[in-house]
Design an enzyme around this catalytic site. Structure first.
Site, PDB file in Angstrom:
ATOM      1  N   GLN A  94      20.860  -1.787  -4.949  1.00 34.33           N
ATOM      2  CA  GLN A  94      20.315  -0.477  -5.260  1.00 34.33           C
ATOM      3  C   GLN A  94      20.097   0.021  -3.943  1.00 34.33           C
ATOM      4  O   GLN A  94      20.288  -0.437  -2.771  1.00 34.33           O
ATOM      5  CB  GLN A  94      18.913  -0.578  -5.823  1.00 34.33           C
ATOM      6  CG  GLN A  94      17.887  -1.769  -5.026  1.00 34.33           C
ATOM      7  CD  GLN A  94      16.730  -1.810  -5.596  1.00 34.33           C
ATOM      8  OE1 GLN A  94      16.248  -1.493  -6.827  1.00 34.33           O
ATOM      9  NE2 GLN A  94      16.087  -3.038  -5.280  1.00 34.33           N
ATOM     10  N   ASP A 150       7.778  -4.541  -4.290  1.00 33.36           N
ATOM     11  CA  ASP A 150       7.162  -3.597  -3.137  1.00 33.36           C
ATOM     12  C   ASP A 150       6.097  -4.489  -2.606  1.00 33.36           C
ATOM     13  O   ASP A 150       5.618  -4.190  -1.467  1.00 33.36           O
ATOM     14  CB  ASP A 150       6.851  -2.372  -3.362  1.00 33.36           C
ATOM     15  CG  ASP A 150       6.259  -2.161  -4.665  1.00 33.36           C
ATOM     16  OD1 ASP A 150       5.245  -3.208  -5.152  1.00 33.36           O
ATOM     17  OD2 ASP A 150       6.223  -1.447  -5.549  1.00 33.36           O
ATOM     18  N   GLU A 180      12.023 -11.723  -8.206  1.00 35.72           N
ATOM     19  CA  GLU A 180      12.619 -10.417  -7.708  1.00 35.72           C
ATOM     20  C   GLU A 180      14.047 -10.728  -7.452  1.00 35.72           C
ATOM     21  O   GLU A 180      14.572 -11.830  -6.879  1.00 35.72           O
ATOM     22  CB  GLU A 180      11.883 -10.178  -6.499  1.00 35.72           C
ATOM     23  CG  GLU A 180      12.670  -8.908  -5.792  1.00 35.72           C
ATOM     24  CD  GLU A 180      12.603  -7.851  -6.405  1.00 35.72           C
ATOM     25  OE1 GLU A 180      13.750  -6.929  -6.492  1.00 35.72           O
ATOM     26  OE2 GLU A 180      11.830  -7.287  -7.238  1.00 35.72           O
ATOM     27  N   ASP A 214      17.636 -13.346 -10.875  1.00 37.99           N
ATOM     28  CA  ASP A 214      17.611 -12.423 -12.056  1.00 37.99           C
ATOM     29  C   ASP A 214      16.676 -12.880 -12.995  1.00 37.99           C
ATOM     30  O   ASP A 214      16.608 -14.074 -13.809  1.00 37.99           O
ATOM     31  CB  ASP A 214      19.134 -12.751 -12.478  1.00 37.99           C
ATOM     32  CG  ASP A 214      19.109 -11.695 -13.973  1.00 37.99           C
ATOM     33  OD1 ASP A 214      18.298 -10.661 -14.016  1.00 37.99           O
ATOM     34  OD2 ASP A 214      19.800 -12.218 -14.916  1.00 37.99           O
ATOM     35  N   ALA A 215      15.735 -12.005 -13.244  1.00 36.53           N
ATOM     36  CA  ALA A 215      14.707 -12.400 -14.121  1.00 36.53           C
ATOM     37  C   ALA A 215      15.090 -12.767 -15.674  1.00 36.53           C
ATOM     38  O   ALA A 215      14.473 -13.736 -16.296  1.00 36.53           O
ATOM     39  CB  ALA A 215      13.465 -11.294 -14.295  1.00 36.53           C
ATOM     40  N   ASP A 247       6.469  -5.571 -13.630  1.00 36.18           N
ATOM     41  CA  ASP A 247       6.289  -4.383 -12.840  1.00 36.18           C
ATOM     42  C   ASP A 247       7.911  -4.180 -12.417  1.00 36.18           C
ATOM     43  O   ASP A 247       8.400  -4.282 -11.280  1.00 36.18           O
ATOM     44  CB  ASP A 247       5.461  -4.592 -11.591  1.00 36.18           C
ATOM     45  CG  ASP A 247       5.400  -3.308 -10.775  1.00 36.18           C
ATOM     46  OD1 ASP A 247       5.504  -2.001 -11.301  1.00 36.18           O
ATOM     47  OD2 ASP A 247       5.106  -3.204  -9.557  1.00 36.18           O
TER      48      ASP A 247
END
Length: 517
Positions: free
Chosen positions: A251, A303, A323, A355-356, A376
């Site tokens: 990203q 974050d 994450e 990777d979730a 989240d």
């Protein structure tokens, strides 16, 4: 001037150029797909249109090359010159179009068409060059075609590997595309000098060589100035000055700041503002905590803000955070450290760079289940993120929840994107939650923002005791009021979002004005 038969050495050099040009051509296409992800969400729709449009343009280019076959040498070098120039500059032009106009779809389509046609024109021109001066039967023609296809596919493989592992991570989209264009033109220049020089008129060779050299100068100049050009274009997209930018493997990460207002953007989407993020973060995390909450799982939350709030509860002894992007964690621990109070470096927090969707597939042992789960994640702008809002994902995730535990899921705006909000609510119910409580609060930067509270038993929204600190926003009155919805945005039962039918992506793209249509 009549063309001569190519010697084996010249034919080999021409095959090398085929591979180089094929690699560059695929890089251009992958760059367009990458930019569509950053600028337009990169859903299956955009990707399919780019791939389908590119393939269709290949056919159009092959047809358009038929009148050029009588002067194949000049035509081939001219095509490569244009391809290097247009392809090399395509990402920069697309980025600026998005920054200035706000919608780069027309430029994206135009670039796909032009680049595809130029790539499509290569093969018939090369076939003509290989067969020049020879009597060719069907067997020979088939052999030549097989050789050219092999070189073309090998080059495509090289380009396909180079883009995600070399060009994109080390140079970025714009500079990576410029580098591919430069390689494309340099290959054409080598072929012009070493292979086709004797097959074209001296004046034509001088014109072509000069043109190729001029394009090299242009691309090198733009490459040198690209950082400034991209920074100027990027800054036009944001209201406040950019203090940090990084293109990770997954990203685009941007941080802006104006006074005390620091904001995080991922792929152009606002993630939080320090003016009011505590409203969002407290509303997301506090409902899952009770006196027995010791082990917490966070999905996403790179974050570090969710971990920061959970660590304020003395009963929380351990947090596992899954994450995907290691670069996001690095930014959280440096640029955003003041915002998250160094939460991800706390010894009670274990960050798993996974990777979730893959991670949750392994069922935990009973003693390894979590007392609370906080999901989240960014909004489901594309199918990759949309799978983390699916019935399959939630069903697997619930296996990690202890029987008396609770889970909260950020669910988008209950007002601006009501279908997204209701889709999450409905999907959680379909996934096995015994009780799902939808709620929403006002976050000035985001507007009306929604969450869903899921339990395996029947447990309501209860404010936890927080002896270690005083919340800035959430109390029991806020949670009670958060369950109340106006008549214009009440949660509705919709078909669940699944891997087979990623309905939530279309919901997110429709937004408010067409919600429910």
């Amino acid at each position: 001037m009549s063309a001569v038969v190519l010697s084996p050495a010249r034919r080999f050099l021409l095959l090398v150029s085929v591979s180089v040009c094929a690699a560059s051509g695929l890089v251009y296409e992958l760059a367009l797909i990458s930019l569509s992800a950053v600028l337009a969400g990169g859903s299956v729709v955009e990707t399919s249109l780019i791939v389908a449009g590119f393939v269709a343009a290949l056919g159009l280019g092959a047809l358009a090359a038929k009148p050029l076959l009588t002067r194949a040498e000049v035509a081939f070098l001219s095509v490569e010159a244009l391809l290097g120039l247009v392809g090399g500059l395509s990402a920069l032009v697309l980025y600026w179009a998005f920054a200035v106009v706000g919608n780069s779809l027309a430029v994206l389509g135009g670039a796909t068409l032009v680049i595809g046609m130029l790539v499509g024109a290569e093969l018939p021109l090369l076939m003509t060059l290989f067969q020049r001066g020879k009597l060719v039967d069907a067997t020979t023609s088939g052999s030549v075609l097989a050789t050219l296809n092999a070189a073309d596919y090998l080059g495509a493989l090289i380009g396909g590997v180079a883009w995600p592992f070399v060009l994109l991570p080390f140079l970025g989209v714009v500079r990576g595309t410029l580098a591919a264009g430069l390689l494309n033109v340099c290959a054409a220049l080598v072929i012009a000098v070493l292979v086709l020089r004797s097959d074209v008129l001296r004046r034509q060779f001088a014109t072509i060589a000069s043109g190729l050299c001029a394009i090299v100068v242009v691309l090198v100049s733009v490459l040198v100035a690209s950082d400034g050009l991209v920074t100027s274009a990027r800054q036009r997209l944001y209201a406040f000055p950019i203090v940090y930018f990084h293109q990770s493997k997954y990203q685009e990460i941007v941080v802006t700041q104006w006074g005390k207002d620091r904001r995080l953007f991922l792929n152009g989407g606002l993630q939080y503002s320090t003016r009011d993020e505590y409203r969002y973060t407290e509303s997301l995390t506090y409902p899952v905590v009770d006196a027995s909450t010791s082990r917490v799982l966070i999905i996403g939350g790179g974050d570090g803000l969710a971990a920061r709030e959970l660590l304020k509860f003395p009963q929380v002894k351990h947090i596992t955070q899954v994450e995907l992007d290691p670069d996001m964690v690095a930014v959280a621990n440096s640029v955003l450290r003041d915002d998250n109070a160094g939460a991800l470096d706390d010894p009670r927090v274990t960050v798993l760079l996974r990777d979730a969707f893959t991670w949750v597939r392994t069922p935990p042992l009973p003693q390894d289940r979590f007392d609370a789960i906080v999901v989240d994640l960014p909004d489901p702008d594309n199918e990759i993120i949309g799978r983390l809002y699916s019935q399959e994902f939630y069903s697997m995730l619930l296996k990690h929840l202890a029987p008396g535990g609770a889970m909260t899921v950020q669910s988008g705006s209950a007002f601006t994107t009501p279908d997204v909000f209701s889709r999450v609510y409905s999907t959680l119910l379909a996934s096995g939650c015994a009780s799902v409580v939808p709620y929403h609060v006002h976050v000035p930067t985001f507007g009306d923002w929604g969450f869903n509270f899921c339990t395996l038993t029947s447990r309501g929204l209860v404010m936890p005791k927080t002896p270690a600190h005083t919340p800035r926003f959430v109390d029991q009155g806020v949670l009670d009021a958060a369950r109340v919805f106006g008549a214009d945005n009440k949660p509705r039962l919709l078909p669940a979002n699944t891997l087979d039918r990623p309905l939530i992506v279309a919901d997110r793209r429709r937004g408010y004005r067409q919600a429910g249509e």
